[in-house]
Design a protein around this motif. Structure first.
Motif, PDB file in Angstrom:
ATOM      1  N   GLY A  77       0.415  19.960  -0.095  1.00  0.00           N
ATOM      2  CA  GLY A  77      -0.668  21.369  -0.322  1.00  0.00           C
ATOM      3  C   GLY A  77      -1.875  21.170  -0.063  1.00  0.00           C
ATOM      4  N   LEU A  78      -2.707  20.161   0.041  1.00  0.00           N
ATOM      5  CA  LEU A  78      -3.819  20.183  -0.189  1.00  0.00           C
ATOM      6  C   LEU A  78      -4.109  19.172   1.647  1.00  0.00           C
ATOM      7  N   GLY A  79      -2.715  18.970   2.110  1.00  0.00           N
ATOM      8  CA  GLY A  79      -2.857  18.581   3.296  1.00  0.00           C
ATOM      9  C   GLY A  79      -3.781  16.940   2.855  1.00  0.00           C
ATOM     10  N   ASN A  80      -3.726  15.720   1.836  1.00  0.00           N
ATOM     11  CA  ASN A  80      -4.951  15.327   1.181  1.00  0.00           C
ATOM     12  C   ASN A  80      -3.819  13.532   1.309  1.00  0.00           C
ATOM     13  N   SER A  81      -4.327  12.803   1.241  1.00  0.00           N
ATOM     14  CA  SER A  81      -3.853  11.044   0.629  1.00  0.00           C
ATOM     15  C   SER A  81      -4.546  10.593   0.055  1.00  0.00           C
ATOM     16  N   ALA A  82      -3.769  10.323  -1.378  1.00  0.00           N
ATOM     17  CA  ALA A  82      -4.444   9.691  -2.223  1.00  0.00           C
ATOM     18  C   ALA A  82      -3.204   7.569  -1.787  1.00  0.00           C
ATOM     19  N   TYR A  83      -4.574   6.565  -2.181  1.00  0.00           N
ATOM     20  CA  TYR A  83      -3.916   5.534  -1.918  1.00  0.00           C
ATOM     21  C   TYR A  83      -3.519   4.134  -3.143  1.00  0.00           C
ATOM     22  N   LEU A  84      -2.512   4.052  -3.319  1.00  0.00           N
ATOM     23  CA  LEU A  84      -2.180   2.653  -4.635  1.00  0.00           C
ATOM     24  C   LEU A  84      -2.253   1.602  -3.741  1.00  0.00           C
ATOM     25  N   VAL A  85      -2.872   0.444  -4.246  1.00  0.00           N
ATOM     26  CA  VAL A  85      -2.710  -0.849  -3.996  1.00  0.00           C
ATOM     27  C   VAL A  85      -2.306  -2.153  -4.327  1.00  0.00           C
ATOM     28  N   ASP A  86      -1.584  -2.387  -4.123  1.00  0.00           N
ATOM     29  CA  ASP A  86      -1.070  -3.420  -5.076  1.00  0.00           C
ATOM     30  C   ASP A  86      -1.695  -4.714  -4.857  1.00  0.00           C
ATOM     31  N   LEU A  87      -2.232  -5.022  -6.367  1.00  0.00           N
ATOM     32  CA  LEU A  87      -3.231  -6.327  -6.132  1.00  0.00           C
ATOM     33  C   LEU A  87      -2.307  -8.094  -5.607  1.00  0.00           C
ATOM     34  N   GLY A  88      -1.423  -7.965  -5.878  1.00  0.00           N
ATOM     35  CA  GLY A  88      -0.579  -9.070  -6.775  1.00  0.00           C
ATOM     36  C   GLY A  88      -0.586  -9.691  -8.070  1.00  0.00           C
TER      37      GLY A  88
ATOM     38  N   ALA B  97      -3.980  -3.121  -9.727  1.00  0.00           N
ATOM     39  CA  ALA B  97      -3.769  -2.185  -8.398  1.00  0.00           C
ATOM     40  C   ALA B  97      -4.947  -1.261  -8.502  1.00  0.00           C
ATOM     41  N   LEU B  98      -5.513  -1.019  -7.427  1.00  0.00           N
ATOM     42  CA  LEU B  98      -6.138  -0.301  -7.211  1.00  0.00           C
ATOM     43  C   LEU B  98      -6.216   0.775  -6.363  1.00  0.00           C
ATOM     44  N   ALA B  99      -6.519   1.952  -6.485  1.00  0.00           N
ATOM     45  CA  ALA B  99      -5.913   3.469  -6.583  1.00  0.00           C
ATOM     46  C   ALA B  99      -7.415   3.910  -5.929  1.00  0.00           C
ATOM     47  N   VAL B 100      -6.997   4.834  -4.414  1.00  0.00           N
ATOM     48  CA  VAL B 100      -8.761   5.439  -4.027  1.00  0.00           C
ATOM     49  C   VAL B 100      -8.107   6.756  -3.767  1.00  0.00           C
ATOM     50  N   ASP B 101      -9.223   7.659  -4.003  1.00  0.00           N
ATOM     51  CA  ASP B 101      -9.323   9.319  -3.853  1.00  0.00           C
ATOM     52  C   ASP B 101      -8.221   9.919  -4.167  1.00  0.00           C
TER      53      ASP B 101
ATOM     54  N   LEU C  64       0.704  -1.202  -0.179  1.00  0.00           N
ATOM     55  CA  LEU C  64       0.113  -0.342   0.124  1.00  0.00           C
ATOM     56  C   LEU C  64       0.841   1.111   0.153  1.00  0.00           C
ATOM     57  N   THR C  65       0.558   1.773  -1.013  1.00  0.00           N
ATOM     58  CA  THR C  65       1.402   3.510  -1.044  1.00  0.00           C
ATOM     59  C   THR C  65       0.876   4.470  -1.303  1.00  0.00           C
ATOM     60  N   PRO C  66       0.746   5.198   0.240  1.00  0.00           N
ATOM     61  CA  PRO C  66      -0.102   6.548   0.387  1.00  0.00           C
ATOM     62  C   PRO C  66       1.378   7.991  -0.456  1.00  0.00           C
TER      63      PRO C  66
ATOM     64  N   PRO D 149      -6.750   7.763   5.937  1.00  0.00           N
ATOM     65  CA  PRO D 149      -7.677   8.891   5.740  1.00  0.00           C
ATOM     66  C   PRO D 149      -7.179   9.406   4.337  1.00  0.00           C
ATOM     67  N   THR D 150      -8.483  10.099   3.858  1.00  0.00           N
ATOM     68  CA  THR D 150      -8.177  11.252   2.579  1.00  0.00           C
ATOM     69  C   THR D 150      -7.387  12.582   3.325  1.00  0.00           C
ATOM     70  N   HIS D 151      -8.489  13.267   4.013  1.00  0.00           N
ATOM     71  CA  HIS D 151      -7.909  14.051   4.861  1.00  0.00           C
ATOM     72  C   HIS D 151      -6.565  14.271   5.753  1.00  0.00           C
TER      73      HIS D 151
END
Length: 470
Positions: A29-40, A44-48, A22-24, A195-197
């Protein structure tokens, strides 16, 4: 479907999966995090993910992945979603709340719906509050809960604001947020919270370095989870809400419709001085992204100073309409792609270009330039002190007798600013932006403080005070 778990991962080591696969992707600048999940299995799954997909794209390329799923926890107000673009570029299936009524192809999800990711499962949990249609996404391996993408519901030591749909609904949504946080708190203590925020987000987050947590840690440290009842929760949540950028009121609907797909990376064309002058005459804006000392030394009259840094998008979106045509003045060593992507990720696409040759070319063509005094505390004199920081910053400590007008509201309250002020923030960047706003409104004899309240108080023999504004 056959299981395709990442190499080296075992069910007995769920956090090993988190650490390795899982890569945050943090937007400071916006104070946010997206996430990349390696499904193996190369997917991959990308979130926000935001529309600025540069960091995510680099992570995908580094791991040799294709984004198969792009999940959005809610209709974002602070950035344009990158989900539609991921659908175009990777063929990703967009996962989002059915209640969001998105106007583009996606897989609509309701509470309890599950998506088989090929070994792992994503379960939708209705967690309204920050928005009506908000979902959290619980990541599972079989019956084992690994972590939960909480978006704008449970965030580290807080919860996201509930007033983005209007002040009249803030209390109603705060009550919904109360129920959502308690639902999430029922998950096992070891479940990771993603979280995202986070810190720096105007969607409400306390300061602090931690952007992820666990359910157990939040039950111990989150003051909103410690409230004894719904009424206390609502009061505490609403009392902590400050102002937020004007562009927040536009982007949720833009995300519901779906951002336009980009077939190529946008760029900034070259403009000469005559073209910049024509743009100004036609009602456009010139944004000077150079460091504040450079702007102070000489700038195009009527230009706005918004230094290129992590917070550039925030202030662009707070101070200018998205219908404005924009030209930019930059230093030779500044990254113009950063200007473009920070603008595009909040829906500012009318970018006319960049002044070729910068201020030197402007002056060489016989045009006038303006300057702004940029002074240290010991050279500020006895000017009235105008503090343009956020209210929470001001009340936590300010110069006695300071006039307080937040930068975001300064254009509407320029007449309330004192004559001949020294304008100050924490360091000087927002103050220079404020000075440029005041100059456009007709104010003259403005100085900007190179420093903050503590520097000024020390130089003038004063003590910082706390409390209300004047």
């Amino acid at each position: 479907m056959a299981r395709h778990l990442p190499p080296g991962w075992t069910p007995e080591d769920p956090m090993g999966f988190v650490d390795d696969h899982l890569t945050p992707l943090v937007d400071e600048g916006l104070g946010n995090s997206a996430y990349l999940v390696d499904l193996g299995d190369g997917r991959a799954l990308a979130v926000d993910a935001s529309r600025d997909l540069r960091a995510l794209g680099a992570a995908v390329e580094r791991r040799g992945l294709t984004v198969a799923y792009a999940a959005d926890t809610h209709l974002h107000a602070d950035f344009l979603s990158g989900a539609v673009q991921l659908g175009h570029d990777h063929g990703a299936t967009v996962l989002a709340s059915a209640a969001g009524r998105r106007a583009f192809p996606h897989r609509p999800l309701a509470d309890g719906d599950e998506v088989d990711l090929g070994g792992l499962t994503l379960r939708a949990l209705a967690t309204p509050g920050h928005t009506d249609e908000h979902l959290s996404f619980l990541l599972l391996d079989g019956d084992r809960e690994l972590g939960v993408f909480t978006g704008g519901s449970l965030i580290v030591d807080s919860a996201a604001r509930t007033d983005l749909l209007g002040a009249e609904r803030a209390e109603e949504l705060a009550r919904a947020q109360y129920g959502s946080l308690r639902r999430l708190a029922e998950l096992p203590d070891e479940v990771a919270v993603w979280p995202t925020h986070g810190a720096g987000s105007f969607c409400s987050a306390p300061t602090g370095a931690e952007r992820t947590s666990t359910i157990g840690a939040q039950k111990r440290s989150n003051p909103l989870l410690a409230t004894p009842d719904e009424r206390t929760f609502v009061r505490r949540l609403l009392s902590g809400l400050g102002s937020y950028p004007d562009y927040f009121d536009r982007l949720a609907e833009a995300n519901r419709r779906g951002p336009s797909v980009l077939d190529a990376a946008p760029s900034l064309p070259s403009l000469d001085s005559a073209q910049v002058k024509s743009l100004l005459a036609d009602g456009g804006y010139v944004i000077d992204v150079r460091p504040v000392a450079d702007y102070a030394a000489g700038h195009i009259p009527g230009s706005l100073s918004i230094p290129l840094r992590g917070q550039f998008a925030t202030w662009l979106g707070w101070l200018l309409p998205d219908t404005a045509t924009l030209a930019f003045v930059a230093a030779d060593d500044q990254d113009l792609s950063e200007v473009v992507w920070q603008s595009y990720k909040i829906g500012y696409e009318r970018l006319a270009g960049r002044l070729t040759g910068g201020m030197a070319a402007w002056v060489d063509d016989g045009n006038q330039r303006a300057s702004t005094a940029f002074v240290t505390a010991d050279h500020a004199g006895n000017r009235p002190y105008l503090d343009v920081r956020q209210t929470a910053e001001f009340t936590s400590g300010h110069v006695p007798g300071a006039v307080h007008i937040e930068l975001g509201g300064l254009a509407d309250h320029a007449a309330d600013a004192p004559a001949g002020p020294v304008v100050a923030c924490g360091h000087g960047e927002r103050a220079m932006t404020a000075a440029s706003v005041l100059e456009r409104a007709g104010h003259t004899d403005i100085a900007v403080l190179d420093g903050g309240p503590a520097d000024y108080a020390a130089a003038h023999g004063r003590r910082i005070v706390e409390g209300g504004t004047r």
